[in-house]
Design an enzyme around this catalytic site. Structure first.
Site, short mmCIF file in Angstrom:
data_model
loop_
_atom_site.label_atom_id
_atom_site.label_comp_id
_atom_site.label_asym_id
_atom_site.label_seq_id
_atom_site.Cartn_x
_atom_site.Cartn_y
_atom_site.Cartn_z
N SER A 1 89.65 42.23 -70.16
CA SER A 1 90.19 42.96 -69.01
C SER A 1 89.41 42.60 -67.74
CB SER A 1 90.10 44.46 -69.31
OG SER A 1 90.30 45.22 -68.17
N HIS B 1 79.97 41.17 -60.40
CA HIS B 1 80.69 42.32 -60.95
C HIS B 1 79.71 43.20 -61.72
CE1 HIS B 1 84.17 44.46 -62.63
NE2 HIS B 1 83.42 44.58 -63.71
N ASP C 1 97.04 43.30 -67.36
CA ASP C 1 95.81 44.06 -67.63
C ASP C 1 95.98 45.50 -67.17
OD1 ASP C 1 92.97 44.65 -68.12
OD2 ASP C 1 92.93 44.78 -65.93
N1 URA Z 1 86.71 47.70 -66.41
C1 URA Z 1 87.82 46.97 -66.54
O1 URA Z 1 88.30 46.35 -65.61
N2 URA Z 1 88.43 46.96 -67.76
C2 URA Z 1 87.95 47.62 -68.83
O2 URA Z 1 88.54 47.55 -69.89
C3 URA Z 1 86.79 48.37 -68.67
C4 URA Z 1 86.17 48.38 -67.44
#
Ligand code: URA
Length: 437
Positions: free
Chosen positions: A180, A79, A158
C-alpha cells in the site's frame, strides 16, 4: 474464485493473477465480498516477495502516474509510517533543501492517534496544501521543496482496498501495508526513497521484529522495482520531541530549524537527512552529510528555506519569527506529577489518544480538527521529577475537553525510584544493497 482458493490454500499467485484481481476490483468487476475473502486469505497465508512486488505494481498501475523525480535532479522521497509528535517532514524538507536535496512530497492528514503533515501545514495562515501538478513541479525545480495533499487519482486501487481492509480487520498485515505504501511511491515516480519505519506503542508496528519485517518488505519491493530504498527503524515508545498537536508542532519545527530543537527530533532529522544526501549523491559518508546539515541549521539557511517555502505556497512567512500569528488556544491546563522520582514511561499511544480527546486528531476520516489543540510535554522519559511539578501543559478551543484529556494523559506516565536506561532512537538500518533476500 480460483484466485481466492489458490491463496486460501497457501499457493503463490502469478503477477497476471494479481493484476487481474486488482484491476477487476478497481473497475468494480469484482465485488467487495470476494475482495474481502481474498484479503483475509492474504492475511493468513502471507505473500512471497515477488507477489508483494506484483501487488504493488498492480496498484501503482491502477490510476494516473506522475514523474516527480523527473521534475529535477537529486529528488529524494521520504515517508514515515506515522507516530505521535512526528513533525519530521516540517524540519527535514527545508533542511535538506538548503543542502541541495529536492523533495516533491505528497502528504496526508492525520488519522487516529497519529498526526499528518497536511493538518500541520494548514495551521499556517494562507498556506495552500493543494497545489496543481504544474505549480507543484515548478516549485520543486525552483525551490527544491514542495508538499501537496495526496491525489486520489494516484493508485486508486490502493484507496479502495485500504477502505475495505479498514472494515475487514485486514489492515495489520505486512505485505498489504508494504504494498500500500510503496504503490503510492511508485505511482508518484519516486526513484530514491527514505523510509522512517516507527516501532513502539505509538506506532503501527508495536514490536521491533514486525517493524523490521515491514521495512525489509518495503526495501525489497523498492529494490525489485528498481528504486533505491533505505529504511531506518526508529523508536516510537514515547512521542518525538515535546510538542503533540498541530500548531504546537509547527512551532517546535521552527524552533528546531532555528537550532533550538529537542535532541531526539534533531537526531532523527540529521539521520534521515544524511540518508537523503547520500541518495542524492551530495555527500560521500553519513558523517560528512550530518556535519553539512548541522551547519545548515547553525547558519540559519535551513530556517530561511522554511520562510521561502511558506511564502511560495501562499503562507504568511512571518510565522517563522512571530509564532503568535499561528493563533492562541483559548484554554490551557496543567498536568502535575503525582509522585517524585524518575520518569520511566511516557506512553506515546496514550499521549496521542489524549491529544485526539482534546480535538487535535480525528477518530474518523473527514472529521474537523482543532488546529490549536495539543500537548506540550515538559518532562520526558529519563527526566527527574518532583511531586507536584508540571509534567505537561494541554491546550484546546473547547473547555469541556480538558478534564477527560487530563485523565487520559495521566495514564501515560510511569515513575521509578531510579533513572531508567537510556532508550536509543535509531534501532536499525536496511538498504536495497544490503538486503539479504
Ligand atoms: N499507510 C498506508 O498508506 N497504507 C497502509 O496500509 C498503512 C499505512
Amino acid at each position: 474464485m480460483e484466485i481466492i482458493r489458490k491463496k486460501r490454500d497457501g499457493g503463490t499467485l502469478s503477477p497476471e493473477e494479481i493484476s487481474f484481481f486488482v484491476q477487476g476490483y478497481n473497475r468494480d468487476e469484482i465485488p467487495d465480498y470476494q475482495a474481502a475473502a481474498w484479503l483475509m486469505a492474504v492475511y493468513f497465508r502471507g505473500m512471497e516477495a515477488a507477489e508483494t512486488a506484483a501487488l504493488t505494481l498492480a496498484m501503482a498501475d491502477s490510476g494516473e502516474k506522475a514523474d516527480l523525480a523527473a521534475a529535477a535532479e537529486k529528488t529524494v522521497d521520504k515517508h514515515s509510517t506515522g507516530g505521535v509528535g512526528d513533525k519530521t517532514t516540517l524540519v527535514l524538507l527545508p533542511l535538506v533543501a538548503a543542502a541541495g536535496v529536492r523533495t516533491a512530497k505528497l502528504s496526508g492528514r492525520g488519522l487516529g492517534h497519529t498526526g499528518g503533515t497536511v493538518d500541520k501545514l494548514s495551521c499556517i495562515p494562507g498556506f495552500r496544501t493543494e497545489l496543481g501538478s504544474g505549480e507543484f513541479l515548478a516549485q520543486v525545480r525552483d525551490l527544491g521543496v514542495a508538499v501537496t495533499g495526496q491525489s486520489p487519482k494516484l493508485a486508486p486501487a490502493d484507496g479502495k482496498l485500504y477502505a475495505l481492509r479498514d472494515v475487514t480487520a485486514t489492515v495489520d498485515c505486512i505485505p498489504l501495508i508494504a504494498s500500500s505504501i510503496m504503490s503510492k511511491k511508485i505511482a508518484s515516480g519516486a526513484r530514491n526513497i527514505v523510509l522512517d519505519v516507527k516501532t513502539g506503542s505509538g506506532a503501527f508496528m508495536r514490536q521491533r521484529e514486525s517493524a523490521l519485517a515491514l521495512a525489509e518488505t518495503m526495501v525489497a519491493i523498492g529494490r525489485d522495482l528498481g528504486r533505491r530504498t533505505v529504511a531506518l527503524i526508529t523508536a516510537m515508545d514515547q512521542p518525538l520531541g515535546r510538542a503533540v498537536g498541530n500548531h504546537l508542532e509547527v512551532i517546535e519545527a521552527i524552533e528546531t530549524l532555528r537550532g533550538r530543537g529537542p535532541a531526539d527530533l534533531v537526531e532523527l532529522c540529521l539521520r534521515l537527512g544524511a540518508e537523503m544526501m547520500l541518495l542524492a549523491g551530495l555527500a560521500r559518508s553519513g558523517e560528512e552529510a550530518c556535519a553539512r546539515l548541522a551547519e545548515k541549521l547553525k547558519s540559519g539557511e535551513a530556517l530561511d528555506m522554511m520562510r521561502r517555502w511558506i511564502f511560495r505556497q501562499g503562507g504568511d512567512a512571518r510565522v517563522v519569527d512571530e509564532p503568535e500569528l499561528l493563533g492562541t488556544p483559548p484554554f490551557r491546563a496543567e498536568l502535575t506529577s503525582p509522585a517524585a522520582g524518575w520518569l520511566a514511561r511516557l506512553d506515546a499511544l496514550t499521549v496521542g489518544q489524549a491529544s485526539v480527546l482534546l480535538g487535535a486528531g480525528r477518530a474518523k476520516k473527514g472529521e474537523e480538527v482543532d488546529l490549536l489543540a495539543g500537548i506540550l510535554l515538559l518532562k520526558k522519559t529519563g527526566d527527574r521529577v518532583r511531586k507536584g511539578e508540571v509534567l505537561a501543559e494541554i491546550f484546546c478551543s473547547d473547555g469541556a475537553r480538558i478534564a477527560p484529556a487530563l485523565e487520559m494523559l495521566a495514564g501515560a506516565y510511569g515513575f521509578a525510584p531510579e533513572a531508567p536506561a537510556a532508550m536509543p532512537l535509531l534501532l536499525d538500518r536496511i538498504d536495497w544493497l544490503s538486503l539479504r533476500s
